[in-house]
Design an enzyme around this catalytic site. Structure first.
Site, short mmCIF file in Angstrom:
data_model
loop_
_atom_site.label_atom_id
_atom_site.label_comp_id
_atom_site.label_asym_id
_atom_site.label_seq_id
_atom_site.Cartn_x
_atom_site.Cartn_y
_atom_site.Cartn_z
CE LYS A 214 -3.58 2.21 2.80
NZ LYS A 214 -4.55 2.05 3.89
CD GLU A 220 9.11 -5.95 7.38
OE1 GLU A 220 8.83 -4.83 6.87
OE2 GLU A 220 8.88 -6.22 8.57
N GLY A 276 -4.86 -2.15 5.07
CA GLY A 276 -4.07 -3.27 4.57
C GLY A 276 -4.74 -4.61 4.83
NE ARG A 277 -6.60 -4.11 10.94
CZ ARG A 277 -5.92 -2.98 11.11
NH1 ARG A 277 -4.75 -2.82 10.52
NH2 ARG A 277 -6.41 -2.01 11.85
CD GLU A 362 -1.92 -4.77 11.42
OE1 GLU A 362 -0.76 -5.22 11.54
OE2 GLU A 362 -2.39 -4.46 10.32
CG HIS A 393 -4.09 -36.46 16.45
ND1 HIS A 393 -4.24 -37.68 17.07
CD2 HIS A 393 -5.07 -36.38 15.52
CE1 HIS A 393 -5.24 -38.33 16.51
NE2 HIS A 393 -5.77 -37.57 15.57
CE LYS A 516 5.83 -1.08 10.11
NZ LYS A 516 4.94 -0.26 9.27
O1 F6P Z 1 1.75 -4.44 9.90
C1 F6P Z 1 1.54 -3.08 9.65
C2 F6P Z 1 1.07 -2.87 8.25
O2 F6P Z 1 0.93 -1.51 8.07
C3 F6P Z 1 -0.21 -3.62 7.93
O3 F6P Z 1 -1.35 -3.00 8.35
C4 F6P Z 1 -0.09 -3.74 6.45
O4 F6P Z 1 -0.98 -4.71 5.98
C5 F6P Z 1 1.36 -4.12 6.32
O5 F6P Z 1 2.02 -3.34 7.30
C6 F6P Z 1 1.97 -3.90 4.96
O6 F6P Z 1 1.93 -2.57 4.57
P1 F6P Z 1 2.14 -2.13 3.06
O7 F6P Z 1 1.05 -2.73 2.25
O8 F6P Z 1 2.08 -0.63 3.06
O9 F6P Z 1 3.49 -2.64 2.62
#
Ligand code: F6P
Length: 552
Positions: A214, A220, A276-277, A362, A393, A516
């Site tokens: 987003k 990452e 995002g979620r 979240e 199990h 972060k």
């Molecule tokens: O974990 C925090 C967060 O902002 C989530 O809400 C989101 O889904 C994720 O990081 C990834 O963010 P982006 O889509 O901006 O890379």
């Protein structure tokens, strides 16, 4: 903010409706499911909701009709329906980020009108869906080729959190509908091992990367995407023009996408009013759309929309997200339950609970109310679970005989997927376990019953099952794209109901930020031995030990 939005600062635990529930809980004492069923032989048929393709049996919960009435009273007093309507109208109910919350617009039909700041967003949603569909068809048909003119055979989605969990989960769920000649991989972890394993054996000339982010700033994702770009260029002789043919993006940030070298003609947009979620039904689902095709993707969106309409229009007593949300509040706030298990009896749903963890935890892992005051009531539960029968199990022992109350949702399907062929014969055994578990959890086995089986007296306590472990059963005919959409929207709105009752902002995630920021500060200490002022003695020592282990 419009006066139709639920007021901030409605402290739920100070409401008479909350007190009434507390009193009711005390008066009920220990609810015995055996007694509830004995007193009401029709309970198993009566305590049921049918929504779309879902059959939801809530009879094995520790509730009476009065409990549900009181819970609905709490929902009314906390303005759940008013907040729902404000969300659906595009009001900025995500107050800490000053954003509208309109994931429901992502699955609205073409002719719907949903406005944000006076602008109908539905045409833009469909414009992006159409472009994504066009792109998906090109990849599926082989019309989209890589730098050397070869067709794409592997799609790698690079993203994390909501930009990974949704498409990765849905790809697993809908595998039987996927184009099996294409391979899909999902890379999220900044641990290089994730990308390393995903790229093993791949031919760069036939690999397409979808960078899903987003913000397009998530460390990452950008780190993995940069490494993937290097791998691609190394493999294709270094011609930078290859990037535009092997990388596309899903993002709200055009500038950063262009900076990365991705042709913005191959960028699929979404909007700041999609969390995002809550985003895998936007272009974030592009990898899934390529896998299952645009038609099946639309069926999934229609499933979401069906549940949205149900949530919007069904009266509280027949409203499934309302019911599931309120049941959770009953256990969380009036029984002291700390967690909630989601236990799918479908191997295809193996990543479903992991997806729900982000959606729920979240969203509702908050400890201040919408006005910023500390909450004096419990908020979101720990959500966990894995598919049955494997869990049986592993940890079901604790569910049956442990000291913790763990309310659980059991999700199962009447029909196995067709392509299982002869293996479909195993389905009845799977489902026999599904039904047996909720029965055992609810009704247990008394000491008298154990004794009557001739069990030696000293073993009777060990083999007695207390029962009264609450479960909700969600059963559908089969696992289709539409059913997946219905299930995800059911949980989205359940989470909404709970956040509304708890008066928290379910749509921000400030809690993710601190880690972060600290990681950024610590990294130079690991790599260069830089001095990081203000480190506590534990972290400082751990950093030193790490460096010496690395021979630095
Ligand atoms: O974990 C925090 C967060 O902002 C989530 O809400 C989101 O889904 C994720 O990081 C990834 O963010 P982006 O889509 O901006 O890379």
């Amino acid at each position: 903010m419009s006066d139709t939005t639920a007021p901030q600062g409605v402290r739920p635990d100070r409401l008479p409706e909350w007190a009434a529930l507390g009193k009711h809980r005390e008066e009920l004492g220990e609810v015995r499911l055996r007694e509830l069923f004995a007193a009401d032989p029709g309970r198993g048929e009566r305590c049921v909701l049918r929504v779309g393709d879902l059959y939801i049996d809530y009879s094995k919960n520790l509730v009476t009709d009065r409990t549900l009435e009181l819970l609905r009273g709490l929902a009314a007093a906390t303005g759940v329906e008013r907040l729902r309507d404000a969300m659906l109208r595009g009001e900025r109910i995500n107050t800490t980020e000053d954003r509208a919350v309109l994931h429901t617009a992502l699955r609205a039909p073409r002719d719907a009108v949903i406005e944000v700041d006076g602008e109908n967003v539905v045409p833009a949603v469909h414009e992006v869906l159409d472009r994504a569909a066009d792109f998906a068809r090109k990849v599926r048909s082989g019309k989209w080729t890589g730098h050397t003119g070869e067709r794409i055979t592997t799609v790698v989605n690079i993203g994390i959190g909501g930009s990974d969990l949704g498409p990765a989960m849905a790809y697993e769920v809908l595998r039987p509908w996927t184009e099996r000649s294409l391979d899909f991989r999902f890379v999220s972890n900044v641990d290089g091992a994730d990308l390393h394993e995903a790229l093993r054996g791949l031919d760069p000339a036939r690999t397409l990367f979808i960078v899903s982010s987003k913000t397009f700033t998530t460390v990452e994702t950008i780190t993995n995407a940069t490494s993937a770009r290097r791998w691609l260029l190394d493999g294709l002789g270094g011609d930078r023009a290859a990037v535009a043919e092997h990388f596309v993006a899903v993002s709200t940030n055009e500038e950063k996408v262009a900076d990365f070298g991705i042709d913005t003609a191959n960028m699929f947009e979404f909007w700041d009013w999609v969390g995002g979620r809550y985003s895998y039904d936007s272009a974030i689902g592009l990898s899934l759309m390529i896998a299952i095709g645009p038609e099946r993707f639309r069926e999934m969106l229609d499933g979401f929309h069906l549940m949205d309409e149900h949530f919007r229009t069904a009266p509280p007593e027949a409203n499934a997200p309302m019911l599931l949300g309120l049941l959770g509040i009953w256990y969380n706030n009036f029984h002291g339950a700390q967690s909630h298990a989601v236990l799918p009896y479908s191997h295809y749903l193996s990543r479903f609970t992991a997806y729900l963890q982000q959606l729920d935890m979240e969203s509702n892992g908050k400890s201040v109310d919408r006005a910023g005051a500390p909450v004096t009531w419990q908020t979101g539960p720990v959500v966990w679970g894995t598919p049955g029968t494997n869990g049986q199990h592993a940890y079901y022992q604790l569910l049956h005989q442990g000291t913790k109350l763990v309310p659980a949702d059991f999700i199962g399907f009447a029909r196995p997927v067709e392509e299982l062929g002869e293996l479909a014969a195993q389905h009845d055994l799977l489902m026999a376990n599904f039904f047996a578990q909720t029965q055992a959890l609810a009704f247990g086995k008394t000491a008298e019953e154990v004794e009557a089986e001739g069990v030696p007296a000293d073993l009777v306590p060990h083999r007695t099952f207390h029962g009264n472990r609450p479960t909700t059963t969600i059963l559908a005919d089969s696992l289709t794209p539409s059913v997946l959409g219905q299930l995800v929207a059911l949980y989205e709105h359940k989470v909404f109901v709970q956040g509304a009752v708890w008066d928290i902002d379910s749509f921000d995630q400030w809690g993710v930020e601190l880690g972060k920021v600290l990681a950024k500060r610590i990294e130079p200490a690991l790599t260069e031995g830089a001095d990081v002022p203000g480190l506590d003695s534990s972290t400082e020592t751990l950093v030193a030990v790490y460096r010496s282990m690395r021979g630095r």
